[in-house]
Design an enzyme around this catalytic site. Structure first.
Site, PDB file in Angstrom:
ATOM      1  N   ARG D  72      -3.098 -19.535 -19.394  1.00 31.41           N
ATOM      2  CA  ARG D  72      -3.557 -18.578 -18.392  1.00 31.41           C
ATOM      3  C   ARG D  72      -5.098 -18.554 -18.293  1.00 31.41           C
ATOM      4  NH1 ARG D  72       0.949 -16.041 -16.604  1.00 31.41           N
ATOM      5  NH2 ARG D  72       2.708 -15.954 -18.055  1.00 31.41           N
ATOM      6  N   ASP D 128       9.709 -15.821  -9.675  1.00 30.85           N
ATOM      7  CA  ASP D 128      10.174 -14.570  -9.057  1.00 30.85           C
ATOM      8  C   ASP D 128      10.343 -14.694  -7.550  1.00 30.85           C
ATOM      9  OD1 ASP D 128       9.989 -13.437 -11.547  1.00 30.85           O
ATOM     10  OD2 ASP D 128       8.271 -12.157 -11.116  1.00 30.85           O
TER      11      ASP D 128
END
Lengths: 342, 342, 342, 342
Positions: D72, D128
């Site tokens: 990240r 998602d």
């Protein structure tokens, strides 16, 4: 010790897991060095091998096929074949023992080579589960799962069209895959090499299923033979000469059933799909353990023996005793399954 | 004969296949009449049952759960419990025998009821595979396959993020599911109730995997206990009083590993997913055979016995002998698996 | 309103999910009453139907096949066929509309019946995905998943034996299943009806794969035709008369490839396995939504229309426009896939 | 051209298929040279990359995770971050463009870097499915299949014990995975972030299912919030201070449901299992096509754009437009699903 591994014959889910189990056990417990022969006995005869390290077997237990390749080469044939040539090649390369993973042919060859002085441990490989010396052989359970999933799928399409479905699965000499997948999938008849049956009896089961308002589903092992096979051939109007390819037994049965019962019938041949792909967890565990114990057997100097499953234990038996004893489906197991017919 | 069937305790893939095997065997071979008790012993105590015909068990072998429902009711408790009340209910309804499918508690109850004169055959059900009297129990293999698939999935996400993954699987008293899925999936450590281990040793395996450039994956049975569990708790600064819920062992291990090794660690609890869904072909065959043989045992009048798997055969053993002997993972099986650690 | 539902033509994963979606939507939103015609248009012509309640569709979305049965009966044929007879039967039974789930033939018939005054809504069913009016049809994705899994399995066995594998999948007029499964599975050539190809070009891909040291895998749609098919036949020494059954295209290609390239080649035909079994989640969602929207279309009085997927929306189009426009694999999609060949 | 590829953020089934699609398209159509940055933007900032050849992407489409690793890291942070440092590193290594595969954060960073003159093409990655610019994103369908299989499994265990099951799936800001898996699996309530709901309404569905004699099954997205969340917390007697870990939403809901309805309730959290493992065929095709088109976009010089799915076509949109528009479940899709509740 420096050990060479080979995989021979038709491939089978779990071969790579055997290799991984052997290599990890050897490297970690005994500091063994491993080489892999390419394409089965071909690699032995031609001296074609490559090193296998711990790194090479990473993630291998779930991988189908064999990283070493396989073939049906006979180690006694060819210019460089035979025990003396092989022993010379092994000596020249410092290879002290062979772990041979293969079916009846490979094990018989391993036995003859051991008799001639070579140091070989066998690992039985038979997707058909046809060796009496082991309760189960790796790859068999995976094939049964694949065949059972096919039955589950065929069942709904059969019911939707009110058809009879005939599924052909592996099993040249013994019917274990057909027996287990047929019981698991709820087949209405299971046809296996050990139990020849006439077309009339088969059609009797088909009719009886039909009468209860269901779509008949038949599982047949490739090696099943009709009681009256010759008659059947002539019935289809085919003579021995003019038969470019007759196809398998399922292809033969479906039209015979349709003609006799009037039920629309279709066949499916699972074929190579049964051989490939990731092994089931059951087969990964079994194969890993067999590989580990084969290395132990080598360090025990148990040349000419092979590893087998007995109950939940891995044991060692003499190849000489093991080979030649076919693991046929016994009558009481077939009778048990027959309760579910029709 | 009129036989009543019940399923008791936590559910398990294959319960319906046992019911189907028993009913088909009974109806076809012996013209048996079957009833099913609802919700385990609760149905026996309350006289709550329903007829089961051949039609009712159609397509049932592949269906997860139990069509009869299950509960943890004790047949000796309550107003209508105990052998006399139960015998009266059976007599009033012409039910001559009971096939009780359940775990250790159910089998122990079946034994006591048999001692009091009831006619009961047991079928062992333990997804953890914790009964020594049978080589394998149905449902176990399915749970192993599900856990192995989860490991296969977790492995790729672990590698992508360079994380340690801790997967918790079932196994309250014995670690068979962890052992088999861990071997099949290539786990770097397998933690089971039979083998307490300290957090230092666990972290040693984690570090060693990390040093080889891989992402550590640990499988832990729910019943595993750290050597130094109490110390571990205090380490996290939690006292016994202020612990609303600590969660399972995986939830505890992940932060301990992260704190000690500095490797980002995550946990996953498989939970109920292991219990449900279609049984594997292996479990369907085993469960079907157990159901069939339970009916045979009833016609043999072998009251107080239960059916088990030995090698490839279904045998009958006395429940009295079978119960109480826990099927622990033996040291040599753990040592075998340990070769693959780190 | 009282609505009759029918399923017609070859079965397809998701038919039951359409039925469930329609029934739940109708019962809950509109208090609709439903009946199901048995065996497609046969049930309409013969007035053979049964009531379908909310209870009947419980758990149905995951079930393969069709609870109503299917057939290829033409509603215009037979003594009781044709719009007038059908309308009379509907009137006599108070059935106000029909939801017809079927392929091109069913939709064309539905259009003609609507023109004659019947009130019909269509739901397109084509596992081949050959209708241009919808982005995707239910069942297609499931078939692609099954074919892809077969490719994954065949790949390992091909590599182990250094063989060429030819997999035949569904696709009579269009090659979508071959295209998608071939791209997903990494096939080395994808042969589809829209793109005839000569055996030389196919063998060129095979050779090029071989040269890179890999085992060639070819996916072929059943409707693929060789550029020089007739020549191919004569090459095998078979004349038109003496051909009891030639088998499918894969069976033809494998020996042709082996003869020209010298690579041992095997074929597998997936067949009926692609049709049956539980639909994928994608197909369950799509089918459920189509069923729901078909009921909405009925309450909108949109007779002669059918429901389709456009992007992520379910829309309604006129059957008259939709039928007859084949959803061929466009050139740019084939070119895209071709990048992966060889 | 020499192109660098990176994968950033949480991993997702299909990342490797994007890489493979890009590399094969580039190598074969444009003779592109590829390098892969290690661990996302971290590799860009640190100049840590490795060459990727055609050989390296062999068999990669079915492999979960990412061979490049992910993290990240923010490319604007750290000593070597920011557009100028990155451009210098690219120039020094002759890397002319970047294909960045990542979620909203990565795409926003790519946009800012493009504004500063870098040549970047984006590939949207969101398991998602929360980016409005694409109909579907790869990985989403695989997660839905895994969640649906879990529902299928939980259903049978729920029915056997007459329990309520609460399954938590991914979905931080949007409820697509819950919506699709819930519809496919036949959940009795679907709880998503877009639609807060009170515990009373949830219990209303639970009771209504119970009254029909079934076991309630609820799917909840991790980002779902109770209408009265704070009240719920206080109800459990937990204050804000003394909450070492509350666990997810499913863990909270199960006891609340049990307390209010008296139905024994259990929860399961799918977690990381949804992220890992082999992508479905649908996702392999989508990811492969996105990778191919990203290379085309690079050769078109469409810097600052990203590839998306529209209907059945891959299109290119400006990242600036695409980012920031959340793909919420629209009201009509939730209403559609709600028909199936209770």
């Amino acid at each position: 010790m420096k050990i060479g591994i080979l995989t021979s014959g038709g491939d089978c889910p779990g071969l790579n897991a055997v290799i991984r189990g052997a290599v990890l056990k050897g490297v970690i417990s005994h500091d063994t060095e491993f080489v892999g022969f390419r394409w089965g006995w071909k690699g032995v005869v031609e001296g074609d091998f490559t090193s296998i390290t711990r790194h090479d077997v990473r993630g291998l237990s779930k991988q189908g096929g064999t990283i070493l390749g396989s073939s049906r080469t006979n180690p006694f044939e060819g210019e460089h074949g035979g025990p003396e040539n092989i022993q010379r090649m092994l000596d020249e390369n410092g290879i002290e023992a062979i772990i041979a993973i293969g079916g009846e042919g490979t094990l018989a060859a391993a036995q003859r080579l051991t008799d001639a002085g070579l140091r070989i441990i066998g690992v039985p490989k038979t997707i058909d589960n046809d060796l009496a010396a082991t309760d189960y052989s790796f790859g068999f359970e995976t094939a049964v799962e694949i065949a059972t999933e096919a039955i589950d799928r065929l069942r709904t399409t059969a019911e939707s069209h009110n058809r009879c479905m005939v599924l052909e699965v592996m099993g040249r000499h013994v019917g274990w895959i057909a027996l287990h997948s047929g019981m698991a999938g709820g087949a209405h008849a299971i046809l296996i090499p050990e139990q020849p049956m006439g077309i009339e009896e088969i059609c009797h089961y088909v009719d009886s299923v039909r009468e209860r308002g269901r779509a008949p589903l038949i599982v047949v092992a490739e090696g099943f033979k009709l009681d009256t096979m010759e008659e059947a051939h002539s019935h289809l109007g085919l003579d021995a000469f003019n038969r470019p390819r007759l196809g398998g037994i399922a292809e033969k049965l479906a039209p015979m059933i349709e003609e006799r019962t009037g039920i629309e019938s279709r066949h499916t041949v699972l074929g190579h799909i049964q051989r490939g792909g990731a092994p089931s967890a059951y087969d990964r565990v079994l194969a890993t353990r067999l590989g580990m114990h084969a290395v132990d057997a080598a360090y025990d100097g148990a040349w000419g023996s092979m590893v087998t499953l007995r109950g939940t234990d891995i044991e060692t038996v003499s190849i000489a005793e093991a080979v030649g004893s076919l693991n046929r489906v016994p009558q009481h197991r077939y009778d048990e399954a027959k309760i579910l017919f029709g």
